[in-house]
Motif scaffolding. Sequence first.
Motif, PDB file in Angstrom:
ATOM      1  N   ARG A   6       6.446  -6.737  27.029  1.00 61.25           N
ATOM      2  CA  ARG A   6       7.307  -5.872  26.216  1.00 61.25           C
ATOM      3  C   ARG A   6       6.832  -4.423  26.320  1.00 61.25           C
ATOM      4  NH1 ARG A   6      12.185  -5.977  23.950  1.00 61.25           N
ATOM      5  NH2 ARG A   6      11.784  -8.139  23.365  1.00 61.25           N
ATOM      6  N   ALA A   7       5.511  -4.245  26.257  1.00 62.08           N
ATOM      7  CA  ALA A   7       4.947  -2.893  26.341  1.00 62.08           C
ATOM      8  C   ALA A   7       5.329  -2.239  27.662  1.00 62.08           C
ATOM      9  CB  ALA A   7       3.431  -2.957  26.191  1.00 62.08           C
TER      10      ALA A   7
ATOM     11  N   ARG B 283       3.766  -3.486  19.062  1.00 63.07           N
ATOM     12  CA  ARG B 283       3.009  -3.250  20.283  1.00 63.07           C
ATOM     13  C   ARG B 283       3.687  -2.190  21.137  1.00 63.07           C
ATOM     14  NH1 ARG B 283      -1.932  -4.100  22.203  1.00 63.07           N
ATOM     15  NH2 ARG B 283      -1.920  -6.137  21.187  1.00 63.07           N
ATOM     16  N   ALA B 284       5.010  -2.270  21.220  1.00 58.32           N
ATOM     17  CA  ALA B 284       5.763  -1.298  22.013  1.00 58.32           C
ATOM     18  C   ALA B 284       5.538   0.110  21.482  1.00 58.32           C
ATOM     19  CB  ALA B 284       7.244  -1.655  21.993  1.00 58.32           C
TER      20      ALA B 284
ATOM     21  N   THR C 284      -4.189  -8.554  25.057  1.00 56.18           N
ATOM     22  CA  THR C 284      -2.898  -7.991  25.464  1.00 56.18           C
ATOM     23  C   THR C 284      -3.104  -6.710  26.253  1.00 56.18           C
ATOM     24  OG1 THR C 284      -1.842  -8.916  23.491  1.00 56.18           O
ATOM     25  CG2 THR C 284      -0.685  -7.162  24.637  1.00 56.18           C
TER      26      THR C 284
ATOM     27  N   LYS D  36      -0.438  -3.538  35.485  1.00 56.03           N
ATOM     28  CA  LYS D  36      -0.307  -2.186  36.017  1.00 56.03           C
ATOM     29  C   LYS D  36      -1.100  -2.061  37.312  1.00 56.03           C
ATOM     30  CE  LYS D  36      -1.420   1.360  33.563  1.00 56.03           C
ATOM     31  NZ  LYS D  36      -1.948   2.112  32.388  1.00 56.03           N
TER      32      LYS D  36
ATOM     33  N   THR E 236      13.939  -7.560  18.759  1.00 51.68           N
ATOM     34  CA  THR E 236      12.773  -6.703  18.906  1.00 51.68           C
ATOM     35  C   THR E 236      13.192  -5.263  19.158  1.00 51.68           C
ATOM     36  OG1 THR E 236      11.503  -8.548  19.809  1.00 51.68           O
ATOM     37  CG2 THR E 236      10.652  -6.338  20.195  1.00 51.68           C
TER      38      THR E 236
ATOM     39  N   VAL F 106       1.947   1.436  22.336  1.00 55.66           N
ATOM     40  CA  VAL F 106       1.704   1.990  23.660  1.00 55.66           C
ATOM     41  C   VAL F 106       2.412   3.334  23.828  1.00 55.66           C
ATOM     42  CG1 VAL F 106       1.434  -0.291  24.684  1.00 55.66           C
ATOM     43  CG2 VAL F 106       3.644   0.837  24.764  1.00 55.66           C
TER      44      VAL F 106
ATOM     45  N   LEU G 245       1.684   5.449  38.847  1.00 56.23           N
ATOM     46  CA  LEU G 245       2.541   4.500  39.559  1.00 56.23           C
ATOM     47  C   LEU G 245       3.510   5.163  40.540  1.00 56.23           C
ATOM     48  CD1 LEU G 245       3.370   1.937  36.714  1.00 56.23           C
ATOM     49  CD2 LEU G 245       1.610   1.826  38.480  1.00 56.23           C
TER      50      LEU G 245
ATOM     51  N   ARG H 194       5.721  -8.191  15.954  1.00 62.94           N
ATOM     52  CA  ARG H 194       4.504  -7.794  16.662  1.00 62.94           C
ATOM     53  C   ARG H 194       4.836  -7.144  18.008  1.00 62.94           C
ATOM     54  NH1 ARG H 194      -0.534  -8.514  15.905  1.00 62.94           N
ATOM     55  NH2 ARG H 194      -0.946  -8.687  18.129  1.00 62.94           N
ATOM     56  N   GLU H 195       5.837  -7.684  18.703  1.00 61.74           N
ATOM     57  CA  GLU H 195       6.236  -7.087  19.973  1.00 61.74           C
ATOM     58  C   GLU H 195       6.735  -5.657  19.749  1.00 61.74           C
ATOM     59  OE1 GLU H 195       8.796  -9.300  22.548  1.00 61.74           O
ATOM     60  OE2 GLU H 195       7.797 -11.191  22.127  1.00 61.74           O
TER      61      GLU H 195
ATOM     62  N   THR I  77      -8.138  -5.617  23.273  1.00 64.38           N
ATOM     63  CA  THR I  77      -7.437  -6.864  23.005  1.00 64.38           C
ATOM     64  C   THR I  77      -7.035  -7.530  24.319  1.00 64.38           C
ATOM     65  OG1 THR I  77      -5.271  -5.844  22.977  1.00 64.38           O
ATOM     66  CG2 THR I  77      -6.505  -5.800  20.923  1.00 64.38           C
TER      67      THR I  77
ATOM     68  N   ARG J 124       3.711 -11.998  26.323  1.00 64.95           N
ATOM     69  CA  ARG J 124       5.009 -11.400  26.002  1.00 64.95           C
ATOM     70  C   ARG J 124       4.825  -9.991  25.445  1.00 64.95           C
ATOM     71  NH1 ARG J 124       9.844 -13.091  25.864  1.00 64.95           N
ATOM     72  NH2 ARG J 124      10.367 -11.789  24.076  1.00 64.95           N
ATOM     73  N   GLU J 125       3.809  -9.795  24.613  1.00 59.56           N
ATOM     74  CA  GLU J 125       3.562  -8.454  24.081  1.00 59.56           C
ATOM     75  C   GLU J 125       3.247  -7.481  25.208  1.00 59.56           C
ATOM     76  OE1 GLU J 125       0.891  -7.997  20.797  1.00 59.56           O
ATOM     77  OE2 GLU J 125       1.587  -9.831  19.820  1.00 59.56           O
TER      78      GLU J 125
END
Lengths: 240, 240
Positions: free
Chosen positions: B63-64, A63-64, B19, B27, A19, A67, A99, A59-60, B17, B59-60
Amino acid sequence: MDEILPRQTEPAPQKGTVTQRAIEQIKAMIAEGRLEPGARLPTERELAVQLGISRSSMREAIRALTVLGVLEARHGSGIYVTQLEAGDLLETFGVVADLSRGPQLVELLEVRRILESTATALAAARITPGELAEVEKHLAAMHATDDPEEILAHDLAFHRAIVAAAGNDTMAAILEGLSSRTFRARVWRGYQEEGAFARTRREHAAIHRALVAHDPEAARAAAAAHVGEVEEWLRTQLSQ
Amino acid sequence: MDEILPRQTEPAPQKGTVTQRAIEQIKAMIAEGRLEPGARLPTERELAVQLGISRSSMREAIRALTVLGVLEARHGSGIYVTQLEAGDLLETFGVVADLSRGPQLVELLEVRRILESTATALAAARITPGELAEVEKHLAAMHATDDPEEILAHDLAFHRAIVAAAGNDTMAAILEGLSSRTFRARVWRGYQEEGAFARTRREHAAIHRALVAHDPEAARAAAAAHVGEVEEWLRTQLSQ
DNA sequence: TTGAGCGTAGTGGTCGGACCACTGAGCTGA
DNA sequence: TCAGCTCAGTGGTCCGACCACTACGCTCAA
């Protein structure tokens, strides 16, 4: 079918997860100009085949990059490269402010003081009558209500309008992240509870005067003092 | 089994979504202090069950948050919250510099000029003999070679050491992103090819003198001029 | 001819399960 | 005592199926 993969002398570089490798490869495609801003990528299934990984892993990776503000997935349509503008890529900056805690909040305010004072100085030199009217609108609205939520919203808009007039979108995007709603809500709340409304009003008025006079140095000083006040208050709060 | 999910009056908020929702919930757990920095999260499978989604989607989300520097996954061990320090959360800042182009590069350099000049001024006031020695080490190494790669590396280290002496880790992390290796390689290359080595050397010497003299204003001016030179060069490049 | 409405192929979104690669703690035995 | 092994548990990867949505083209009535 076009082959997008670069030629590899070594068949298996094998560094990091598949990934992570996919993320780097897509980033590289964009950096090298093989994917223009706004361009549509191949489908997830196709990309997975091209990079030799499963759709799940692909997909991962997508998705990364989503974001991070690099890609944008539209359900039923496809995956697109964003415009790669400051706003797109710096949206995640707000996460930092959300955060962070303790001493790090002070450091963030220090960065904000530096950037915002400079941005306000630039704005004083360049601001147009129309932009100034926008600033004054929020200044007035802030004084016309005593609902903390509304005051905070117009306070944000007041500074946002000033920073926008400075003409540097990248700086504006960074400051937007440093002034994210949750961040300001967390810090400002305590600050204002100590009856700092009057002081805030005076400081905003000083900033406004400097803008009207097109006096960059006065604007810089006023903005620095404004943020510095909060910064100092937060510093004492933490040392107790 | 402890229930980590907050009580929901509405069973299905249904915005975005699943995810995306998972990302926000994790968060929130961290922001609210339910997950301390360094803490170990439940397993992917457990988290998926708790949030009522599949492991793939979870997992997505993980990963994000991993690429954002909020979480860290250790193969075979578990998922952990990072220390949430400036370096962790601002690592992604380099992506901005890597993917920006044209006018946006000038804006980024402008931000860097503002922050770096202030950081250098702070460093002049606070720098210790040990830190100054580190700065001088890279200054000397830069002059002792003519390998462009090595010069660039020591140039980076030179400024990094100065910024570190300023004492604001958040500012240092941002500047680190703004001076990411690929970014400087792209811009610096063309700049230095025009025989700007001598000028760069003079400017570095000026910065160094200001640090030795503990003169903040001189340091600020020297650093601003240094970055400003490159900024101006890039501006003319783009207007051609 | 025209345009509103309706399919429908194709896309991203979600799910469940299977297996692999790695870690770490506990057990074994010299 | 402790080096080495064992193994349960964890993240990493893959597969295949189905759902939700979009975009485009076709149909058919006005």
